[in-house]
Design a protein around this motif. Structure first.
Motif, short mmCIF file in Angstrom:
data_model
loop_
_atom_site.label_atom_id
_atom_site.label_comp_id
_atom_site.label_asym_id
_atom_site.label_seq_id
_atom_site.Cartn_x
_atom_site.Cartn_y
_atom_site.Cartn_z
N UNK A 288 0.81 -1.21 0.00
CA UNK A 288 0.00 0.00 0.00
C UNK A 288 0.84 1.26 0.00
N UNK A 289 1.94 1.25 0.75
CA UNK A 289 2.81 2.41 0.79
C UNK A 289 3.48 2.63 -0.56
N UNK A 290 3.93 1.54 -1.20
CA UNK A 290 4.52 1.68 -2.53
C UNK A 290 3.48 2.23 -3.51
N UNK A 291 2.24 1.77 -3.38
CA UNK A 291 1.17 2.29 -4.23
C UNK A 291 0.96 3.78 -4.01
N UNK A 292 1.42 4.28 -2.84
CA UNK A 292 1.34 5.71 -2.55
C UNK A 292 2.12 6.56 -3.53
N UNK A 293 3.02 5.94 -4.32
CA UNK A 293 3.72 6.68 -5.36
C UNK A 293 2.74 7.30 -6.35
N UNK A 294 1.58 6.67 -6.48
CA UNK A 294 0.57 7.22 -7.37
C UNK A 294 0.03 8.56 -6.90
N UNK A 295 0.31 8.93 -5.64
CA UNK A 295 -0.14 10.22 -5.12
C UNK A 295 0.82 11.35 -5.46
N UNK A 296 2.04 11.01 -5.90
CA UNK A 296 3.02 12.04 -6.25
C UNK A 296 2.48 12.86 -7.42
N UNK A 297 2.46 14.15 -7.26
CA UNK A 297 1.98 15.04 -8.32
C UNK A 297 0.48 15.27 -8.29
#
Length: 557
Positions: A288-297
């Motif tokens: 889930x934390x890695x998926x948080x990369x989708x929040x960048x930008x």
């Protein structure tokens, strides 16, 4: 996604950030491994009832102390306060290991575990509040939150997994001994990060204050503690984010005890199995934390936060009807994914909504609420089990989070409904170093009052010697800065100018001319000075930049 991984790589390349995250990993391992160890110790003595009571008593002091101690992070260098908390944790964990190894009575073991858990609760808000100071841009901050989320999620994996292995080798005492060693190594990492960070620009936070009479110090301390509460109460979105994060942590406290119920009572595993079951959820949290990369930008995070929290709660609820360990493990992974994304999203939103001057106190208040919620969750488990049974307790717990979201989630989602131009303007403002410490509401007020101006090539925007009434941000195009006719620097999208005349109340010190057609966003003198006037770090960054530019202009003229 390549770009997002590029941002993540750039953040990880930061020496200071890398060392702080290594220390945070050691902290996360210590927190989760000792937590499992003390629950196994309590569960072995008195079952779910004693485990729930111990969870509550361990976490209760943090409700008061986390907000109080974290206020030091708004008065003193946050990295040094963080170092002290890590060192204290290591010492108390070592003492607990000695007590357990020596067969000390619970009246000795439990108080030490309480002090250890309290110290642990102080480090997280300090680490979170420090992040905006060691990154260069809003996207970097989101990526740093992803890294912290990955590290914390790794702790939820390796902590319980390590506890399971170490308990099998030598019992809870070995877990506390290894955790104390890990925290000591974390201290060394923070020491090196602190030394490295001394070379960074000053943040404007005082390191010492003149002595004041005791009654005034008391009033000042109480006012500082109230600052975090006021900041949360003043912003409906911040209140909602804090409530969602707090309730998600209540479920963490519930699951801390339910891991033992699931492993021992429902799956028929031994005490070591509690750690392994917890590790499954920890693996999901890493994903889930890695998926948080989708929040960048992304500027709009409210809907993502709501969706991830729903995933977390519904996955827990579905365990009530899961048949067999494989399905239960899959649901634990999904729950972990939801939890990891929820924490990354909540932390990023808090960074955006809370100003730097109260950042430590807001995170401290959140930590206190989270610890209180986790304590209440652990205490409630045996009560709910007594009412509905070992399986239905998962449904009752998990469905409570979607209910909370139905009550407050729309506040955050509505806050995301910004016009496309306003989203772009907010990102531009947030990326300017002197404005980035400002709270979300302040930045939104500035964005609402922006004057958008289109200038043609060769147009003089500001002229040296004239009165300055506006601060400018370059949205598109390129401009040249000259002093006494000599070129000094070129400005492009994301750059800003005009602050010196406003901050110093002096005539313009340079001429700025458009090299090509450009779009500028202007902030008038009064709102600009009002925004920076309430923010120590913004003023310090702005003043430092003004000094640097004046020195460069003087040297080049």
């Amino acid at each position: 996604m390549t770009g997002r991984f590029g941002v993540l790589a750039a953040v990880v390349r930061s020496t200071v950030l890398r060392r702080l995250e290594l220390a945070y990993l050691a902290f996360a391992f210590g927190e989760w491994s000792t937590w499992v160890a003390i629950i196994v110790y309590a569960y072995g003595r008195g079952g779910a009832a004693e485990a729930g009571i111990v969870v509550f008593i361990e976490l209760a002091p943090s409700v008061v102390l986390a907000p109080a101690v974290s206020a030091l992070g708004d008065r003193f260098p946050r990295d040094r306060v963080l170092l002290v908390t890590y060192a204290a944790q290591s010492a108390v964990m070592a003492a607990t290991a000695v007590a357990l190894a020596g067969g000390a009575a619970p009246v000795v073991v439990y108080p030490l575990a309480i002090v250890s858990a309290t110290l642990v609760s102080l480090s997280r808000p300090l680490h979170s509040a420090l992040m905006p100071e060691v990154v260069d841009s809003p996207d970097d901050l989101t990526a740093a939150n992803v890294v912290s989320g990955m590290v914390e999620s790794a702790g939820t994996l390796i902590g319980p997994l390590g506890a399971g292995l170490l308990i099998g080798l030598g019992g809870p005492a070995v877990v506390f001994a290894v955790a104390a060693t890990a925290d000591l190594l974390g201290c060394l990492a923070v020491v090196s990060a602190v030394r490295r960070r001394r070379a960074l620009p000053l943040t404007g936070r005082a390191t010492a204050e003149p002595a004041t009479p005791r009654p005034e110090r008391l009033r000042s301390a109480l006012a500082e503690l109230a600052g975090g509460i006021h900041a949360v109460l003043a912003d409906a979105r911040l209140r909602s984010v804090v409530l969602i994060a707090t309730w998600a942590t209540l479920l963490v406290g519930v699951m801390d005890v339910l891991y033992a119920v699931l492993a021992i009572d429902l799956l028929g595993l031994s005490g070591e199995g509690v750690g392994f079951v917890g590790a499954v959820g920890g693996f999901g949290a890493i994903v889930g934390s890695v998926a948080g990369l989708g929040l960048v930008g992304r500027e709009r995070l409210g809907a993502v936060l709501a969706a991830s929290a729903i995933l977390y709660g519904v996955s827990i609820a579905t365990i009530a009807v899961a048949s067999g360990p494989a399905l239960a493990a899959g649901l634990l992974v999904l729950a972990g994914i939801g939890l990891g994304l929820t924490y990354v999203g909540a932390q990023t939103l808090i960074h955006r909504l809370a100003g730097d001057d109260v950042m430590s106190r807001v995170f401290g208040l959140l930590q206190g609420l989270m610890m209180g919620a986790s304590a209440v969750g652990g205490l409630a488990v045996p009560i709910v089990i007594g009412l509905v049974g070992n399986r239905a307790v998962f449904a009752v717990a998990g469905l409570s989070l979607p209910i909370v979201l139905a009550l407050v989630g729309w506040t955050i989602i509505r806050g995301d409904r910004l016009d496309a131009d306003r989203v772009v303007e907010l990102r531009l403002l947030r990326a300017i170093p002197m404005l980035s410490p400002l709270s979300g509401p302040v930045l939104e007020r500035l964005a609402a009052g922006l004057a958008r101006t289109t200038v043609e090539a060769a147009t003089v925007v500001v002229r040296e010697g004239e009165t300055g009434e506006r601060f400018y941000v370059v949205a598109t195009g390129a401009l040249m800065v000259t002093v006494a006719g000599r070129p000094m620097r070129t400005l492009g999208p994301g750059d800003a100018f005009g602050e010196i005349a406003l901050l110093r109340d002096v005539p313009r010190t340079a001429t700025v001319t458009a090299l090509e057609d450009a779009v500028l966003l202007g902030i008038d003198r009064a709102p600009f000075l009002e925004a920076l006037g309430g923010q120590v770090r913004s003023r310090a960054i702005a003043t430092g930049l003004a000094d640097e530019r004046l020195a460069a202009d003087l040297a080049g003229s």
